[in-house]
Design an enzyme around this catalytic site. Structure first.
Site, PDB file in Angstrom:
ATOM      1  N   THR A 104       4.391  -4.498  -9.762  1.00 40.76           N
ATOM      2  CA  THR A 104       4.814  -3.086  -9.634  1.00 40.76           C
ATOM      3  C   THR A 104       5.517  -2.816  -8.306  1.00 40.76           C
ATOM      4  OG1 THR A 104       3.331  -2.031 -11.205  1.00 40.76           O
ATOM      5  CG2 THR A 104       3.897  -0.751  -9.272  1.00 40.76           C
ATOM      6  N   THR A 136       3.875   2.602   3.763  1.00 37.09           N
ATOM      7  CA  THR A 136       2.582   2.715   4.426  1.00 37.09           C
ATOM      8  C   THR A 136       2.593   2.087   5.817  1.00 37.09           C
ATOM      9  OG1 THR A 136       0.310   1.881   4.315  1.00 37.09           O
ATOM     10  CG2 THR A 136       1.953   0.622   3.120  1.00 37.09           C
ATOM     11  N   ASP A 137       1.708   2.584   6.682  1.00 34.06           N
ATOM     12  CA  ASP A 137       1.576   1.965   8.013  1.00 34.06           C
ATOM     13  C   ASP A 137       1.036   0.530   7.927  1.00 34.06           C
ATOM     14  OD1 ASP A 137      -1.075   2.535   7.338  1.00 34.06           O
ATOM     15  OD2 ASP A 137      -1.494   3.757   9.112  1.00 34.06           O
ATOM     16  N   GLU A 138       0.452   0.183   6.750  1.00 39.59           N
ATOM     17  CA  GLU A 138      -0.138  -1.158   6.638  1.00 39.59           C
ATOM     18  C   GLU A 138       0.909  -2.271   6.720  1.00 39.59           C
ATOM     19  OE1 GLU A 138      -3.254  -1.817   3.915  1.00 39.59           O
ATOM     20  OE2 GLU A 138      -4.066   0.200   4.140  1.00 39.59           O
ATOM     21  N   TYR A 164      -1.648  -6.337  -0.751  1.00 45.16           N
ATOM     22  CA  TYR A 164      -1.075  -4.987  -0.926  1.00 45.16           C
ATOM     23  C   TYR A 164      -0.008  -4.729   0.133  1.00 45.16           C
ATOM     24  CZ  TYR A 164      -0.673   0.051  -0.021  1.00 45.16           C
ATOM     25  OH  TYR A 164      -0.180   1.311   0.244  1.00 45.16           O
ATOM     26  N   LYS A 168       4.067  -4.107  -0.269  1.00 45.75           N
ATOM     27  CA  LYS A 168       4.761  -2.904   0.198  1.00 45.75           C
ATOM     28  C   LYS A 168       5.854  -3.288   1.204  1.00 45.75           C
ATOM     29  CE  LYS A 168       4.005   0.960  -0.573  1.00 45.75           C
ATOM     30  NZ  LYS A 168       4.466   1.905  -1.632  1.00 45.75           N
ATOM     31  N   TYR A 221     -18.245  -1.341   5.420  1.00 37.10           N
ATOM     32  CA  TYR A 221     -17.828  -2.736   5.602  1.00 37.10           C
ATOM     33  C   TYR A 221     -18.023  -3.206   7.047  1.00 37.10           C
ATOM     34  CZ  TYR A 221     -15.104  -2.335   1.192  1.00 37.10           C
ATOM     35  OH  TYR A 221     -14.690  -2.152  -0.117  1.00 37.10           O
TER      36      TYR A 221
HETATM   37  P1  NAD Z   1      -2.516   6.047  -6.449  1.00 41.01           P
HETATM   38  O1  NAD Z   1      -3.030   4.693  -6.766  1.00 41.01           O
HETATM   39  O2  NAD Z   1      -3.466   7.193  -6.414  1.00 41.01           O
HETATM   40  O3  NAD Z   1      -1.340   6.445  -7.472  1.00 41.01           O
HETATM   41  C1  NAD Z   1      -0.367   5.521  -7.890  1.00 41.01           C
HETATM   42  C2  NAD Z   1       0.324   6.105  -9.121  1.00 41.01           C
HETATM   43  O4  NAD Z   1       1.377   5.194  -9.503  1.00 41.01           O
HETATM   44  C3  NAD Z   1      -0.593   6.245 -10.342  1.00 41.01           C
HETATM   45  O5  NAD Z   1      -0.414   7.509 -10.941  1.00 41.01           O
HETATM   46  C4  NAD Z   1      -0.149   5.132 -11.265  1.00 41.01           C
HETATM   47  O6  NAD Z   1      -0.344   5.407 -12.656  1.00 41.01           O
HETATM   48  C5  NAD Z   1       1.327   5.006 -10.918  1.00 41.01           C
HETATM   49  N1  NAD Z   1       1.891   3.692 -11.232  1.00 41.01           N
HETATM   50  C6  NAD Z   1       1.376   2.479 -10.886  1.00 41.01           C
HETATM   51  N2  NAD Z   1       2.153   1.484 -11.363  1.00 41.01           N
HETATM   52  C7  NAD Z   1       3.189   2.081 -12.017  1.00 41.01           C
HETATM   53  C8  NAD Z   1       4.327   1.602 -12.698  1.00 41.01           C
HETATM   54  N3  NAD Z   1       4.558   0.282 -12.833  1.00 41.01           N
HETATM   55  N4  NAD Z   1       5.201   2.493 -13.222  1.00 41.01           N
HETATM   56  C9  NAD Z   1       4.982   3.839 -13.109  1.00 41.01           C
HETATM   57  N5  NAD Z   1       3.896   4.351 -12.486  1.00 41.01           N
HETATM   58  C10 NAD Z   1       3.015   3.486 -11.940  1.00 41.01           C
HETATM   59  O7  NAD Z   1      -1.771   5.902  -5.055  1.00 41.01           O
HETATM   60  P2  NAD Z   1      -1.618   6.957  -3.849  1.00 41.01           P
HETATM   61  O8  NAD Z   1      -2.752   6.784  -2.922  1.00 41.01           O
HETATM   62  O9  NAD Z   1      -1.304   8.270  -4.410  1.00 41.01           O
HETATM   63  O10 NAD Z   1      -0.327   6.332  -3.132  1.00 41.01           O
HETATM   64  C11 NAD Z   1       0.985   6.729  -3.519  1.00 41.01           C
HETATM   65  C12 NAD Z   1       1.997   5.988  -2.685  1.00 41.01           C
HETATM   66  O11 NAD Z   1       1.795   6.288  -1.310  1.00 41.01           O
HETATM   67  C13 NAD Z   1       1.910   4.462  -2.789  1.00 41.01           C
HETATM   68  O12 NAD Z   1       3.210   3.947  -2.794  1.00 41.01           O
HETATM   69  C14 NAD Z   1       1.161   4.049  -1.533  1.00 41.01           C
HETATM   70  O13 NAD Z   1       1.548   2.745  -1.135  1.00 41.01           O
HETATM   71  C15 NAD Z   1       1.626   5.094  -0.555  1.00 41.01           C
HETATM   72  N6  NAD Z   1       0.697   5.434   0.547  1.00 41.01           N
HETATM   73  C16 NAD Z   1      -0.594   5.796   0.285  1.00 41.01           C
HETATM   74  C17 NAD Z   1      -1.424   6.172   1.338  1.00 41.01           C
HETATM   75  C18 NAD Z   1      -2.855   6.608   1.089  1.00 41.01           C
HETATM   76  O14 NAD Z   1      -3.598   6.822   2.064  1.00 41.01           O
HETATM   77  N7  NAD Z   1      -3.299   6.791  -0.133  1.00 41.01           N
HETATM   78  C19 NAD Z   1      -0.942   6.162   2.648  1.00 41.01           C
HETATM   79  C20 NAD Z   1       0.387   5.761   2.872  1.00 41.01           C
HETATM   80  C21 NAD Z   1       1.187   5.421   1.809  1.00 41.01           C
HETATM   81  O1  DAU Z   2      -3.046   3.119   5.882  1.00 41.08           O
HETATM   82  C1  DAU Z   2      -2.514   3.598   4.679  1.00 41.08           C
HETATM   83  C2  DAU Z   2      -3.265   2.972   3.535  1.00 41.08           C
HETATM   84  O2  DAU Z   2      -4.538   3.609   3.490  1.00 41.08           O
HETATM   85  C3  DAU Z   2      -2.552   3.104   2.186  1.00 41.08           C
HETATM   86  O3  DAU Z   2      -1.347   2.381   2.242  1.00 41.08           O
HETATM   87  C4  DAU Z   2      -3.428   2.563   1.060  1.00 41.08           C
HETATM   88  O4  DAU Z   2      -2.805   2.782  -0.188  1.00 41.08           O
HETATM   89  C5  DAU Z   2      -4.762   3.286   1.099  1.00 41.08           C
HETATM   90  O5  DAU Z   2      -5.618   2.738   0.110  1.00 41.08           O
HETATM   91  C6  DAU Z   2      -5.403   3.166   2.475  1.00 41.08           C
HETATM   92  O6  DAU Z   2      -5.819   1.805   2.737  1.00 41.08           O
HETATM   93  P1  DAU Z   2      -7.224   1.469   3.459  1.00 41.08           P
HETATM   94  O7  DAU Z   2      -7.603   0.104   3.082  1.00 41.08           O
HETATM   95  O8  DAU Z   2      -7.180   1.842   4.879  1.00 41.08           O
HETATM   96  O9  DAU Z   2      -8.148   2.566   2.696  1.00 41.08           O
HETATM   97  P2  DAU Z   2      -9.625   2.472   2.084  1.00 41.08           P
HETATM   98  O10 DAU Z   2     -10.026   3.865   1.730  1.00 41.08           O
HETATM   99  O11 DAU Z   2      -9.754   1.430   1.057  1.00 41.08           O
HETATM  100  O12 DAU Z   2     -10.492   2.015   3.363  1.00 41.08           O
HETATM  101  C7  DAU Z   2     -10.497   2.789   4.561  1.00 41.08           C
HETATM  102  C8  DAU Z   2     -11.398   2.080   5.550  1.00 41.08           C
HETATM  103  O13 DAU Z   2     -12.765   2.165   5.068  1.00 41.08           O
HETATM  104  C9  DAU Z   2     -11.101   0.608   5.710  1.00 41.08           C
HETATM  105  O14 DAU Z   2     -11.283   0.219   7.071  1.00 41.08           O
HETATM  106  C10 DAU Z   2     -12.137  -0.089   4.834  1.00 41.08           C
HETATM  107  C11 DAU Z   2     -13.332   0.847   4.906  1.00 41.08           C
HETATM  108  N1  DAU Z   2     -14.171   0.872   3.668  1.00 41.08           N
HETATM  109  C12 DAU Z   2     -13.542   1.090   2.479  1.00 41.08           C
HETATM  110  C13 DAU Z   2     -14.254   1.118   1.302  1.00 41.08           C
HETATM  111  C14 DAU Z   2     -13.571   1.328  -0.014  1.00 41.08           C
HETATM  112  C15 DAU Z   2     -15.545   0.723   3.752  1.00 41.08           C
HETATM  113  O15 DAU Z   2     -16.126   0.562   4.846  1.00 41.08           O
HETATM  114  N2  DAU Z   2     -16.276   0.753   2.584  1.00 41.08           N
HETATM  115  C16 DAU Z   2     -15.687   0.943   1.354  1.00 41.08           C
HETATM  116  O16 DAU Z   2     -16.390   0.955   0.329  1.00 41.08           O
END
Ligand code: NAD
Ligand code: DAU
Length: 351
Positions: A104, A136-138, A164, A168, A221
């Protein structure tokens, strides 16, 4: 200027918040939401928007995959803006199986870009087209804990550590290549960790809050000292819209809230907001390759485009988010039980 935005991934966490934000803040805009409804895509996130007859001309949902080249080209031909959010987004899942992330995030993004390129070549891309790739910042890797003065800038080299983050980073490079080679007017945004309503309860904040409501412990974690830079999802949505409207094509813009917290501090804030004791913390084995610290320098977006976060102030914004999950058990219980997977067919039948 009015915009008809093709939004990918609009049924996910940030996407559904973005739909609400745009429809509210830009009365002249329309949104077509292309989403494949993978496990994290939940059409219930937008059920009220779909049911609102006043929005019928401004919002449309299309179930489909960004890897479907014909569909992407057809929809892109009807719009004059792209906001690309569709992705596999959860780091832990990418450690278990990286394949869907490549399919994807890398191949999907390439298919999308190629659809736009073909339209442009055929003279069918809107003359005022522009787009934002939401990243993403990742992609910048990890910062050390003992150098608090270091932050990610747009010049920081790409170094995705998890599958991941690597996928990205690859998608970012493809966007830059399609801008450079084919002149597609696209920007990239790189945002820090989001929090807010409708986040899938696999991510740390909704997982911990909903576990605590259910009387379960929260799995922290490793040593809990990993740092994330938290931003409210509506501040992210506003930043993406700002870049869509005012960003310079080809440029990267970091988005962050200057809001660094380690996971222990975050967990104790959640416990406090919910009146739960520290004994509810369950230390567990660390995530493989767990990035130590993320911290965004957002000054380019602030100084060049005038964006500022206004909804992320801690702890009030965190407490409001905790309250949303406490007050909306029907939303997350249907996600945790899997019942939300039947919603689409119940509403629309098989399509
Ligand atoms: P999410 O997992 O909640 O949502 C992803 C959406 O994409 C879902 O609705 C899913 O059905 C859709 N999708 C997945 N594969 C697809 C495909 N092949 N075709 C069409 N739709 C598809 O993710 P999110 O947390 O809302 O993140 C959205 C975007 O922002 C991502 O690109 C992620 O990398 C980026 N991002 C997220 C965060 C965060 O903290 N969540 C931070 C920075 C950037
Ligand atoms: O930085 C932006 C990113 O933030 C986005 O690009 C990603 O899509 C989004 O998932 C998020 O990534 P993280 O890995 O930082 O998010 P997560 O919520 O999974 O974890 C946040 C922190 O918490 C990380 O240091 C791991 C820790 N964690 C996470 C889970 C799920 C725990 O300690 N226990 C847990 O069960």
């Amino acid at each position: 200027m009015t915009r008809h935005i093709l939004l990918t991934g609009g049924c996910g966490f940030i996407g559904s918040n973005f739909v609400r934000f745009v429809l509210r803040e830009r009365p002249g805009y329309r949104v077509t939401n292309l989403d494949a409804l993978t496990y994290s895509g939940n059409p219930e996130n937008l059920a009220d928007i779909e049911a609102d007859s006043a929005l019928r001309d401004r919002y449309r949902f299309v179930k489909g995959d960004i890897r479907d080249a014909d569909l992407v080209q057809k929809l892109m031909g009807e719009c004059n803006a792209l906001v690309h959010m569709a992705a596999e987004s959860h780091v832990d899942r990418s450690i278990l199986d990286a394949r869907p992330f490549v399919e994807t995030n890398v191949l999907g993004t390439q298919t999308l870009l190629d659809g736009i390129r073909r339209l442009k070549h055929a003279g069918k891309l809107a003359g005022d087209f522009r787009g934002v790739h939401v990243s993403t910042d990742e992609v910048y890797g990890s910062l050390p804990l003992d150098r608090p003065e270091l932050k990610f800038t747009e010049e920081t080299p790409i170094c995705g550590n998890s599958p991941y983050a690597a996928s990205k980073a690859a998608s970012d490079l493809l966007v830059q290549a399609y801008h450079h080679t084919f002149g597609l007017p696209l920007c990239i945004t790189r945002c820090s960790n989001n929090f807010g309503p409708y986040q899938f309860p696999e991510k740390v904040i909704p997982l911990f809050v909903t576990n605590l409501i259910e009387g379960r412990k929260v799995p922290l974690y490793g040593d809990g000292l990993n740092v994330r830079d938290w931003l409210h999802v509506e501040d992210h949505c506003e930043a993406v819209l700002t870049v869509l409207e005012k960003g310079v094509p080809g440029e990267v813009y970091n988005i962050g809230g200057n809001n660094e917290r380690n996971n222990k501090e975050l967990t104790h804030s959640i416990l406090k907001a919910m009146g739960k004791p520290p004994e509810m913390i369950q230390p567990v084995t660390d995530r493989l390759g767990h990035d130590r610290r993320y911290a965004i320098d957002p000054r380019k977006l602030e100084t060049k485009l005038g964006w500022r976060p206004t909804r992320s102030a801690w702890p009030q914004a965190l407490e409001a988010t905790v309250r949303w999950y406490v007050e909306n058990p029907q939303w997350w219980q249907r996600v945790k039980s899997g019942a939300y997977r039947q919603y689409y067919e119940q509403q629309y039948g098989r399509r």
